[in-house]
Motif scaffolding. Structure first.
Motif, PDB file in Angstrom:
ATOM      1  N   VAL A  58       7.523   8.036  10.862  1.00 30.55           N
ATOM      2  CA  VAL A  58       6.061   7.200  10.933  1.00 30.55           C
ATOM      3  C   VAL A  58       4.905   8.228  10.591  1.00 30.55           C
ATOM      4  N   GLY A  59       4.880   8.877  11.084  1.00 30.10           N
ATOM      5  CA  GLY A  59       3.840   9.956  10.577  1.00 30.10           C
ATOM      6  C   GLY A  59       3.482  10.138   9.861  1.00 30.10           C
ATOM      7  N   ALA A  60       4.006  10.487   8.293  1.00 34.21           N
ATOM      8  CA  ALA A  60       3.741  10.542   7.310  1.00 34.21           C
ATOM      9  C   ALA A  60       3.257   9.129   6.426  1.00 34.21           C
ATOM     10  N   GLU A  61       4.037   7.892   7.566  1.00 32.93           N
ATOM     11  CA  GLU A  61       2.777   6.643   6.655  1.00 32.93           C
ATOM     12  C   GLU A  61       1.726   6.661   7.105  1.00 32.93           C
ATOM     13  N   THR A  62       2.094   6.586   8.447  1.00 37.84           N
ATOM     14  CA  THR A  62       0.983   6.974   9.478  1.00 37.84           C
ATOM     15  C   THR A  62      -0.701   7.926   8.364  1.00 37.84           C
ATOM     16  N   VAL A  63      -0.289   9.045   7.837  1.00 44.34           N
ATOM     17  CA  VAL A  63      -1.529   9.775   6.763  1.00 44.34           C
ATOM     18  C   VAL A  63      -1.444   9.428   5.866  1.00 44.34           C
ATOM     19  N   LEU A  64      -0.517   8.782   4.863  1.00 43.79           N
ATOM     20  CA  LEU A  64      -0.919   8.227   3.683  1.00 43.79           C
ATOM     21  C   LEU A  64      -0.940   6.951   3.710  1.00 43.79           C
ATOM     22  N   GLY A  65      -0.635   6.393   5.021  1.00 42.02           N
ATOM     23  CA  GLY A  65      -1.719   4.832   4.536  1.00 42.02           C
ATOM     24  C   GLY A  65      -2.936   5.013   5.071  1.00 42.02           C
ATOM     25  N   LEU A  66      -3.212   5.625   5.667  1.00 44.73           N
ATOM     26  CA  LEU A  66      -4.761   6.128   6.223  1.00 44.73           C
ATOM     27  C   LEU A  66      -5.666   6.484   4.555  1.00 44.73           C
ATOM     28  N   ILE A  67      -4.605   7.370   3.632  1.00 45.94           N
ATOM     29  CA  ILE A  67      -5.500   7.831   2.608  1.00 45.94           C
ATOM     30  C   ILE A  67      -5.617   7.158   1.980  1.00 45.94           C
ATOM     31  N   ILE A  68      -4.852   6.520   1.573  1.00 44.71           N
ATOM     32  CA  ILE A  68      -4.574   4.988   0.597  1.00 44.71           C
ATOM     33  C   ILE A  68      -5.915   4.068   1.085  1.00 44.71           C
ATOM     34  N   ILE A  83     -11.001   2.272  14.093  1.00 40.06           N
ATOM     35  CA  ILE A  83      -9.902   1.928  13.560  1.00 40.06           C
ATOM     36  C   ILE A  83      -8.530   2.248  14.376  1.00 40.06           C
ATOM     37  N   LEU A  84      -8.989   3.000  14.885  1.00 40.75           N
ATOM     38  CA  LEU A  84      -7.700   3.823  16.103  1.00 40.75           C
ATOM     39  C   LEU A  84      -7.057   2.455  16.983  1.00 40.75           C
ATOM     40  N   PRO A  85      -7.895   1.185  16.745  1.00 40.26           N
ATOM     41  CA  PRO A  85      -6.884   0.067  18.362  1.00 40.26           C
ATOM     42  C   PRO A  85      -5.731  -0.758  16.954  1.00 40.26           C
ATOM     43  N   ALA A  86      -6.321  -0.743  15.283  1.00 41.20           N
ATOM     44  CA  ALA A  86      -5.694  -1.243  14.501  1.00 41.20           C
ATOM     45  C   ALA A  86      -4.867  -1.216  13.955  1.00 41.20           C
ATOM     46  N   LEU A  87      -4.362   0.808  14.767  1.00 40.36           N
ATOM     47  CA  LEU A  87      -3.763   1.606  13.767  1.00 40.36           C
ATOM     48  C   LEU A  87      -3.099   1.715  14.296  1.00 40.36           C
ATOM     49  N   MET A  88      -2.845   1.545  16.045  1.00 41.34           N
ATOM     50  CA  MET A  88      -1.606   2.209  16.641  1.00 41.34           C
ATOM     51  C   MET A  88      -0.848   0.872  16.945  1.00 41.34           C
ATOM     52  N   VAL A  89      -1.633  -0.397  16.447  1.00 43.33           N
ATOM     53  CA  VAL A  89      -1.138  -1.779  16.146  1.00 43.33           C
ATOM     54  C   VAL A  89      -0.313  -1.692  15.238  1.00 43.33           C
ATOM     55  N   ALA A  90      -0.522  -1.060  14.123  1.00 44.32           N
ATOM     56  CA  ALA A  90       1.055  -0.932  12.857  1.00 44.32           C
ATOM     57  C   ALA A  90       1.566   0.483  13.847  1.00 44.32           C
ATOM     58  N   ILE A  91       1.106   1.610  13.891  1.00 42.43           N
ATOM     59  CA  ILE A  91       1.601   2.515  14.431  1.00 42.43           C
ATOM     60  C   ILE A  91       3.220   1.874  15.612  1.00 42.43           C
ATOM     61  N   ILE A  92       2.877   1.148  16.652  1.00 43.75           N
ATOM     62  CA  ILE A  92       4.317   0.951  17.186  1.00 43.75           C
ATOM     63  C   ILE A  92       5.216  -0.275  16.438  1.00 43.75           C
TER      64      ILE A  92
END
Length: 330
Positions: free
Chosen positions: A117-127, A248-257
């Protein structure tokens, strides 16, 4: 004799009704009741289907976890209480919570969840940041990015299993051609590589999901802040950490959870690539092994119930903290 007359109070409130007249509450309350009734009419069929599809199997699984049921004779079983979870007998502890293999699967699941999830979050944010920029062919690149996510997990895991094969896999062939490795690696059977191979496949599969949700949040950001930052000459990196990321942090937190809850119950990608290997066994794979391979319905149901309680606890905690945050902001 002077007779005092009082003029009628013709003052009106802000909504146009006389101040002395009682507020008309019947119409709003009737509309509210109609909306509430319509909402329940729409929800009741869904709740009934959910109770039949998910509720009854869940209750039955929890019930079996307190019995000694087995697949050899599922109709005949006895009540054993908490013995499938934890019991002390003849100087030793038994049950799911005393099984070292269970705790190994818990550790594997947590490690897989945190890293993937950590790698997907960082890579997803970059993409997402890349796809949010203006360039020729952006629509085609966006569509191509979603292809890994659109491929079914079983199909992608089987495809990667062939590519990671130690004898005829293309991954080993490319790495040996580039001189990175001297001999083929057994990615899915080597204890030091198998978990990283599973994580790599899951990151390839699910990073587009994180990128899609992050890109949707970026599309909703106001352009005024960026125009002002550009006029003031603020560095883009500082704009990202001070403006973009907090917005974008609220939307990012929803995706992470969502990804955390999905990763905690991971089964398919691990089972297809490494089967029942203890080096990569997740909690779901452990429960499946007890239920199907060992035919122990009671013990496997206990493992499944513990997994359900872990995920339910994390979900309730997230909802509670989110509600507290919203209440504090309001």
């Amino acid at each position: 004799m002077a007779i005092s007359t009082s003029a009628p109070n013709n003052t009106k409130t802000h909504d146009g009704s006389p101040s002395g007249a009682p507020l008309a509450r019947s119409r709003p309350s009737r509309i509210h009741r109609q909306r509430l009734r319509a909402a329940w009419l729409c929800l009741i069929p869904m709740l009934l289907v959910l109770a039949a599809v998910a509720g009854w199997p869940l209750v039955r699984t929890i019930w079996f976890s307190f019995t000694d049921a087995s697949f050899s004779n599922i109709s005949e079983y006895g009540w054993v209480g908490l013995e499938n979870y934890l019991v002390y007998d003849d100087g030793a502890w038994y049950g799911v919570l005393a099984d070292p293999t269970w705790w190994q699967s818990v550790w594997n699941t947590l490690f897989f969840t945190v890293v993937s999830v950590g790698a997907e979050t960082v890579l997803g944010l970059i993409i997402a940041l890349t796809l949010n920029a203006q360039f020729r062919g952006r629509g085609l690149i966006r569509a191509a990015t979603l292809i890994p996510w659109a491929v079914p997990t079983i199909v992608s895991a089987k495809m990667w299993g062939w590519m990671l094969h130690d004898q005829f896999g293309i991954i080993n062939d490319v790495l040996m051609t580039l001189g990175i490795i001297a001999e083929p690696l057994n990615w899915t059977a080597n204890a030091d590589l198998s978990m990283w191979a599973v994580i790599m496949v899951d990151v390839w599969k699910t990073t587009p999901f994180m990128a899609l949700l992050t890109l949707a949040a970026l599309q909703m950001l106001p352009s005024d802040c960026y125009e002002a930052a550009k006029v003031d000459g603020i560095h883009p990196v500082r704009v990202f950490f001070k403006v973009t990321l907090p917005l974008i942090l609220p939307a990012l937190m929803v995706a992470i959870i969502f990804r955390v809850l999905d990763a905690l119950r991971v089964f398919d990608v691990i089972y297809v690539l490494t089967s029942n290997s203890e080096d990569t066994m997740s909690m779901s794979v452990y429960a499946r092994q007890q239920l199907v391979q060992f035919q122990d319905v009671g013990y496997g149901s206990a493992a499944s119930t513990v997994l359900f309680l872990i995920i339910a606890l994390l979900t309730i905690t997230y909802l509670y903290l989110g509600r507290k945050q919203i209440g504090g902001e309001s």
